[in-house]
Scaffold this active site. Structure first.
Site: not given
Ligand code: NAD
Length: 485
Positions: A177, A252, A286, A385
């Protein structure tokens, strides 16, 4: 540009969503429409999972020996090299990353991952267990089963292959997906799997919205494991949903990685590392070194050096070979980065350079690469973030201070330490709680290196032998034996 694959791939057939739903993709550099892509829902996920289940339980795939699976993965790598420029252009047009990164780094990396795991496919050995007298006990390594793979938009192809290559090597089947924003290279990947001779149903690709197709995959009874890359927030949803049928999960997730520069470091090299650490893929990484810790006595000098190197990262046409800095992936994401910068300024940070939207030829969701100084580690810009090209600079006084503030984070994905003393750098690296640490360099990714996070940056590892283990179960066979030891 010609875009061949915009439908859903189920059981080797290209289909539209039953309700006709589509998602429009916009080129983030030109703001022009790229295409409409079919957007799958619960029905398409159900059909894809049924197809992957059948391929696992009754198809040719489980009967194939590891060597044959390995040869198919090797063939897939060859096809990626054959179509390298077409795939790189698709990724750049859809995601906005410079063609230099997609064609010179990421698609070649993908081919090397398939070849690396091709080598593991026929090395699924178990062990004999001498423990119980009167028995011959041994272990078998078996595929974990049907794997649901949920992928973010920042490395749409690479992060799919980090999962798919070890899963196929292990003998698993997959439902992929992709992110609704960046499905094009995953669809091309599906087509190449069929061309390589991987049986229909082993790899199904269902683009669709996270809350609809993604959630249906998390809830599906026929899925044994979810391999997810994305935000920590959605990672929590994955864990909770997976609990319903005790699916295995690997996650992750996000990061806020420390990049520590001591005064004795080679400052010029460290400044290059600071730039590539935050401006590669326009900061949508990331593992980005988004918190730059600089020893107080060289703080001002070092910030000036970084600033001097930033011209290399001027916004440019991502299809131009010379460009190193493209647009943010969507307008919505660009605006969210700007809002986070503004919140940082309200908390007391200073914009030393950048901080504004930009355009190339009057178009595009570009940002100026940005440095925020006067940042404290407890500000939101240092805790959460930003996921854009924004470097937050934080001074520190000594080794203990650097370690203390670097570790004061919910995340633990990556980081770097720069010092002329290898002994000092290694000592600090050992004390930082992250899954990866680079000494005197930016993040080094390699297919051999297991990658993953401590703390809320994730569960499990991708790449290397550990990345292969994530797709294996262990079975013990116990056989009563006449021969007494
Ligand atoms: P996201 O979490 O919003 O989405 C990731 C994927 O999850 C997408 O495919 C999305 O459609 C799907 N999704 C969203 N809601 C869902 C739900 N309820 N159920 C199932 N699936 C759902 O992340 P993003 O914005 O696409 O990507 C950026 C994030 O990914 C950042 O936080 C970044 O740090 C993280 N990331 C981590 C790594 C790593 O290796 N640690 C690598 C790349 C990106």
């Amino acid at each position: 540009m010609e875009i061949k694959y915009t439908q859903i791939l189920i059981n080797g057939e290209w289909v539209n969503a039953a309700d006709g739903a589509t998602h429009t993709l916009i080129n983030p550099a030109t703001e022009e429409k790229l295409c409409d892509v079919a957007s799958g829902g619960a029905g398409e996920i159900e059909a894809a999972v049924a197809s992957s289940r059948a391929a696992l339980e009754t198809g040719a795939w489980p009967k194939m020996d590891g060597g044959t699976r390995g040869r198919l993965l090797w063939k897939l790598a060859d096809l990626f090299e054959r179509d390298l420029m077409e795939i790189a252009r698709l990724e750049t047009a859809n995601q906005g990353k410079p063609i230099f990164e997609s064609s010179k780094i990421e698609v070649p990396f993908v081919a090397s991952i398939f070849r690396y795991y091709a080598g593991w496919a026929d090395k699924l050995g178990g062990e004999t267990i001498p423990g119980i007298p009167g028995f011959l006990n041994y272990t078998l390594r078996e595929p974990v089963g049907v794997v649901g793979m949920i992928i973010p938009w920042n490395f749409p192809l690479l992060l799919t292959v980090w999962k798919l290559a070890p899963a196929l090597a292990a003998g698993c089947t997959a439902v992929i997906k992709p992110s609704e924003a960046t499905p094009l290279t995953a669809l091309k990947l599906g087509a190449l799997c069929l061309e390589a001779g991987i049986p229909a149903g082993v790899v199904n690709v269902v683009p669709g919205r996270g809350s609809v197709a993604g959630q249906a995959l998390l809830d599906a009874r026929g899925v044994d494991k979810i391999a997810f890359t994305g935000s920590t927030e959605v990672g929590r949803t994955v864990m909770k949903s997976a609990a319903g049928t005790i699916k295995r999960v690997s996650l992750e997730l996000g990061g806020k990685s420390p990049n520590i520069v001591f005064a004795d470091a080679k400052l010029d090299a460290a400044a290059n590392g600071a730039c590539s650490g935050i401006f590669y893929n326009k900061g949508e990484v990331c593992a980005a070194g988004s918190r730059l810790f600089v020893e107080k006595k060289v703080h001002d000098e070092f910030v000036e050096m970084v600033r001097g190197k930033m011209t290399r990262y001027s916004p440019g046409d991502p299809m131009d070979d010379k460009t190193r800095f493209g647009p943010q992936v969507t307008k919505q994401h660009r605006d969210s980065v700007l809002a986070k910068v503004a919140a940082g300024v309200r908390e007391g940070a200073t914009i030393t350079i950048g901080g504004k939207a930009a355009a190339v030829n009057g178009k595009g969701f570009f940002l100026e690469p940005t440095i925020l100084t006067g940042v404290r580690n407890d500000m939101e810009v240092a805790r959460e973030e930003i996921f854009g090209p924004v470097l937050c600079v934080i001074p520190f006084s000594d080794d203990d201070d650097a370690v203390r503030i670097a570790n004061r984070s919910q995340y633990g994905l990556s980081g770097a330490v720069h010092s002329a003393s290898t002994e000092r750098a290694l000592a600090v690296a050992r004390r930082i709680r992250t899954g990866t640490l680079s000494v005197n360099g930016a993040q080094w990714f390699h297919v051999d290196n297991p990658f993953g996070g401590y703390k809320q940056s994730g569960v499990g590892r991708e790449n290397g032998r550990l990345g292969f283990e994530e797709y294996l179960e262990t079975k013990v066979i116990a056989l009563p034996s006449e021969a007494k030891p």
